[in-house]
Design a protein around this motif. Structure first.
Motif, PDB file in Angstrom:
ATOM      1  N   PRO A  15       0.841  -1.204   0.000  1.00 47.69           N
ATOM      2  CA  PRO A  15       0.000   0.000   0.000  1.00 47.69           C
ATOM      3  C   PRO A  15       0.875   1.252   0.000  1.00 47.69           C
ATOM      4  CG  PRO A  15       0.080  -0.953   2.201  1.00 47.69           C
ATOM      5  CD  PRO A  15       0.817  -1.898   1.297  1.00 47.69           C
ATOM      6  N   PRO A  16       0.449   2.322  -0.692  1.00 50.05           N
ATOM      7  CA  PRO A  16       1.189   3.582  -0.607  1.00 50.05           C
ATOM      8  C   PRO A  16       1.024   4.141   0.802  1.00 50.05           C
ATOM      9  CG  PRO A  16      -0.904   3.902  -1.741  1.00 50.05           C
ATOM     10  CD  PRO A  16      -0.769   2.429  -1.505  1.00 50.05           C
ATOM     11  N   LEU A  17       2.090   4.710   1.349  1.00 53.90           N
ATOM     12  CA  LEU A  17       2.015   5.140   2.749  1.00 53.90           C
ATOM     13  C   LEU A  17       1.903   6.649   2.923  1.00 53.90           C
ATOM     14  CD1 LEU A  17       4.451   2.605   4.415  1.00 53.90           C
ATOM     15  CD2 LEU A  17       1.968   2.483   4.129  1.00 53.90           C
ATOM     16  N   THR A  18       1.920   7.372   1.822  1.00 58.17           N
ATOM     17  CA  THR A  18       1.632   8.802   1.941  1.00 58.17           C
ATOM     18  C   THR A  18       0.458   9.141   1.032  1.00 58.17           C
ATOM     19  OG1 THR A  18       3.076   9.473   0.129  1.00 58.17           O
ATOM     20  CG2 THR A  18       4.078   9.352   2.340  1.00 58.17           C
ATOM     21  N   TYR A  19      -0.218  10.207   1.406  1.00 58.97           N
ATOM     22  CA  TYR A  19      -1.386  10.668   0.658  1.00 58.97           C
ATOM     23  C   TYR A  19      -0.990  11.026  -0.783  1.00 58.97           C
ATOM     24  CZ  TYR A  19      -5.578  13.641  -0.056  1.00 58.97           C
ATOM     25  OH  TYR A  19      -6.742  14.217  -0.500  1.00 58.97           O
ATOM     26  N   GLN A  20       0.165  11.723  -0.915  1.00 56.51           N
ATOM     27  CA  GLN A  20       0.589  12.135  -2.256  1.00 56.51           C
ATOM     28  C   GLN A  20       0.883  10.934  -3.154  1.00 56.51           C
ATOM     29  OE1 GLN A  20       0.147  14.972  -3.502  1.00 56.51           O
ATOM     30  NE2 GLN A  20      -0.326  16.035  -1.570  1.00 56.51           N
ATOM     31  N   SER A  21       1.542   9.921  -2.598  1.00 54.49           N
ATOM     32  CA  SER A  21       1.835   8.755  -3.446  1.00 54.49           C
ATOM     33  C   SER A  21       0.539   8.014  -3.767  1.00 54.49           C
ATOM     34  CB  SER A  21       2.858   7.829  -2.792  1.00 54.49           C
ATOM     35  OG  SER A  21       2.381   7.351  -1.566  1.00 54.49           O
ATOM     36  N   PRO A  45      -7.148  18.811  -3.218  1.00 58.57           N
ATOM     37  CA  PRO A  45      -6.677  17.882  -2.190  1.00 58.57           C
ATOM     38  C   PRO A  45      -5.298  18.327  -1.687  1.00 58.57           C
ATOM     39  CG  PRO A  45      -7.423  16.689  -4.150  1.00 58.57           C
ATOM     40  CD  PRO A  45      -7.397  18.148  -4.499  1.00 58.57           C
ATOM     41  N   PRO A  46      -4.925  18.125  -0.452  1.00 57.62           N
ATOM     42  CA  PRO A  46      -5.680  17.383   0.559  1.00 57.62           C
ATOM     43  C   PRO A  46      -6.769  18.175   1.293  1.00 57.62           C
ATOM     44  CG  PRO A  46      -3.551  18.080   1.441  1.00 57.62           C
ATOM     45  CD  PRO A  46      -3.599  18.543   0.015  1.00 57.62           C
ATOM     46  N   VAL A  47      -6.854  19.510   1.072  1.00 56.19           N
ATOM     47  CA  VAL A  47      -7.750  20.295   1.938  1.00 56.19           C
ATOM     48  C   VAL A  47      -9.178  20.402   1.423  1.00 56.19           C
ATOM     49  CG1 VAL A  47      -5.854  21.653   2.915  1.00 56.19           C
ATOM     50  CG2 VAL A  47      -7.093  22.534   0.912  1.00 56.19           C
ATOM     51  N   SER A  48      -9.410  20.164   0.114  1.00 58.96           N
ATOM     52  CA  SER A  48     -10.750  20.328  -0.448  1.00 58.96           C
ATOM     53  C   SER A  48     -11.678  19.228   0.040  1.00 58.96           C
ATOM     54  CB  SER A  48     -10.668  20.278  -1.975  1.00 58.96           C
ATOM     55  OG  SER A  48     -10.160  19.018  -2.375  1.00 58.96           O
ATOM     56  N   LEU A  49     -12.971  19.405  -0.265  1.00 61.53           N
ATOM     57  CA  LEU A  49     -13.933  18.376   0.151  1.00 61.53           C
ATOM     58  C   LEU A  49     -13.697  17.073  -0.627  1.00 61.53           C
ATOM     59  CD1 LEU A  49     -16.151  17.881   2.126  1.00 61.53           C
ATOM     60  CD2 LEU A  49     -17.768  18.983   0.588  1.00 61.53           C
TER      61      LEU A  49
END
Ligand code: FAD
Length: 515
Positions: free
Chosen positions: A157-163, A290-294
């Motif tokens: 699994p990717p471990l960061t939001y960006q990846s 992203p990451p801040v938007s709905l």
């Protein structure tokens, strides 16, 4: 009762008609469709030993929310010429019994990555493959199929939001019409000797009259779609949504959508929600991302689903490769004080009352109490807090709850343990008058605003006038934040250093999977 072209639609989550590929497939080419929901007594029946009303696994707010969702689903199914069949017992056993009794050739249900359903589905599929029954189990609870993302990442699994975002890309279904227009359903077949009932009430389940404030949020797809419509009709609000900028103390009209309980039970499709957001974005000049938007929030949801699915022992510290090993304290009294809103910090206690009475709190309110329990003040195990949330939240979600507790306790994903939420000044920033505290902790309703976040500092005369003597009507603080938080930081630093050493002993493969 046997009917060669009958099928079963097994509802678990996904309690909706819109964007429901399993339901659509169940009705295709079938003379009969049996829409079934199995009530698991283990999940629903009263536990007299629990500290608040509910079963061992779920608070009464969530049980009610589920029953309301089932009633709404039944009503919608009836409009389509069908109805919901409620059965009771161990879900796997009951379902297999129904399959036998009704002689259907097709079983449809939404794919689910939670460990509970993974185990259940293996059992059911063992039976269906032996009996030659076709199973259709599409992914429709999340935007993406976690297994696809993990595969694209070489099995991890990717471990960061960006990846995660990079691997995920645009969802393939984005431009397809998701509001599947089911205008009618095949009739329900003869139910034979299977015990079928209407949706029970909480009284039917054995709950007596309970006097307490209840959650203001009603369950069901109709309510979900109404709420969604209200949210997306405010295009400006959607375009400018920026987490974590919202105000956690707003409760009459919360600062976020409160769609989480509907997403949890699948009363609302996350894909349909995402599609509606894209439609808004297309029609405004500028919008957050992203990451801040709905839309970014829905992607956080998928991120946690993917990591949780691909990580053995995700819900534990021991044996969980992503989780820092931290020697948390064990203290039942402190744990009970936190759980029962008796820490003596009004901001923390008010949030815990909102959890117990509403089953929902704003994201930053959850941050405050999770940090306080773990790395901020009490230094208690995140698994204990996770358990309390898991039982009481109406949006209680295995992947998201565990993921966020790992995050907030600085056990994984986020490691800045020096950044601690103050149980005094954090809430004050948003709500200097303490309206949120006054609502959820009425014992403090007459405390002057100068003291409402630290009532133990109020002079005795003021306490008397406010009819709230600290130590009698409301507790003194269970720990002193300044010294407790310093001690927490020291222990975290020590634990992190030790983890680094331990990592030195891990194999290269272990290290790779941690990256
Ligand atoms: P909005 O801000 O309107 O966001 C829309 C949707 O995006 C939410 O409904 C949710 O599905 C998703 N989302 C938002 N924030 C997150 C996040 N941080 N991680 C993953 N998905 C997110 N959320 C749950 O749904 N179930 C839980 O059991 C849960 N446990 C949590 C435990 C802790 C300790 C913390 C800090 C957060 C937890 N959250 C959980 C995440 C978040 O707080 C809620 O999803 C959010 O507050 C729900 O309100 P909303 O629907 O108004 O959110």
């Amino acid at each position: 009762a046997a009917s060669g072209s009958g099928s079963i639609m097994w509802f678990r989550k996904g309690l909706r008609i819109h964007d429901n590929p399993a339901l659509e497939y169940a009705s295709k080419g079938s003379d009969f469709v049996y829409p079934v929901f199995v009530i698991d007594p283990h999940y629903m029946e009263p536990d007299p030993k629990a500290f608040s009303p509910g079963s061992k696994l779920a608070g009464l707010n969530r049980i009610r929310f589920l029953l309301e969702s089932l009633v709404d689903l039944d009503t919608s199914l009836k409009k389509l010429g069908s109805r919901l069949l409620i059965s009771k017992g161990e879900p796997g056993q009951v379902l297999i019994q129904c399959l036998k009794e009704w002689g259907v050739k097709k079983l449809c249900f939404e794919h689910d990555t939670d460990p509970y359903y993974q185990a259940l589905d293996i059992k059911v599929k063992e039976y269906t493959s032996a009996a030659g029954i076709e199973v259709f189990s599409p992914v429709s609870h999340t935007l993406f199929n976690p297994a696809d993302i993990i595969q694209r990442n070489g099995g991890k699994p990717p471990l960061t939001y960006q990846s995660f975002l990079k691997l995920a890309g645009q969802p393939s279904w984005l431009s397809s019409p998701l509001l599947t227009s089911i205008s009618s359903l095949p009739p329900v077949g003869d139910v034979g000797s299977c015990e079928i009932s209407e949706v029970p009430t909480i009284k039917d389940l054995g709950y007596g009259d309970i006097e307490q404030e209840w959650t203001p949020f009603r369950g069901g797809e109709s309510e979900a779609l109404k709420r969604l419509k209200e949210s997306v009709s405010d295009k400006n609000w959607i375009a400018n949504f920026e987490k974590p900028k919202g105000n956690p103390s707003l409760f009459v009209k919360p600062a976020t959508t409160v769609l989480s309980p509907y997403l949890k039970f699948g009363c609302l499709s996350s894909r349909y929600f995402y599609q509606c957001l894209q439609d808004v974005y297309k029609n405004v000049q500028k919008h957050t991302s992203p990451p801040v938007s709905l839309a970014g929030q829905l992607l956080w949801r998928d991120f946690f689903y993917t990591v949780a699915f691909g990580t053995p022992n995700f819900d534990r510290m021991k044996g969980n490769k992503l989780c820092k090993q931290i020697p948390w304290n064990d203290d039942d009294e402190l744990l009970a004080a936190w759980r029962e809103a008796r820490t003596g910090y009004p901001w923390i206690d008010a949030i815990m009352v909102q959890l117990r009475t509403w089953g929902w709190m704003h994201h930053l309110a959850r941050h405050s109490v999770a940090c306080f329990l773990t790395r901020g003040d009490l230094f208690l195990h995140w698994e204990r807090g996770r358990d309390v949330f898991e039982r009481l939240l109406i949006d209680s979600d295995w992947a998201i709850n565990n993921g966020n507790w790992l995050w907030l306790s600085c056990s994984s994903f986020f490691y800045q343990y020096n950044r601690i939420y103050s149980p005094i000044s954090f809430g004050k920033k948003y709500d200097p008058n303490g309206n949120y505290i006054r609502h959820f902790l009425p014992v403090l309703k007459d405390m002057p605003k100068e003291y409402i976040y630290e009532p133990w500092t109020a002079p005795p005369g003021i306490q008397r006038k406010a009819k709230c003597i600290i130590g009698r009507d409301y507790p003194k603080p269970v720990v002193y934040h300044d010294s407790a938080s310093k001690e927490c930081k020291r222990k975290l630093a020590e634990a992190y250093a030790l983890n680094q050493k331990l990592n030195g002993q891990l194999s290269q493969e272990d290290l790779d999977s941690l990256r």
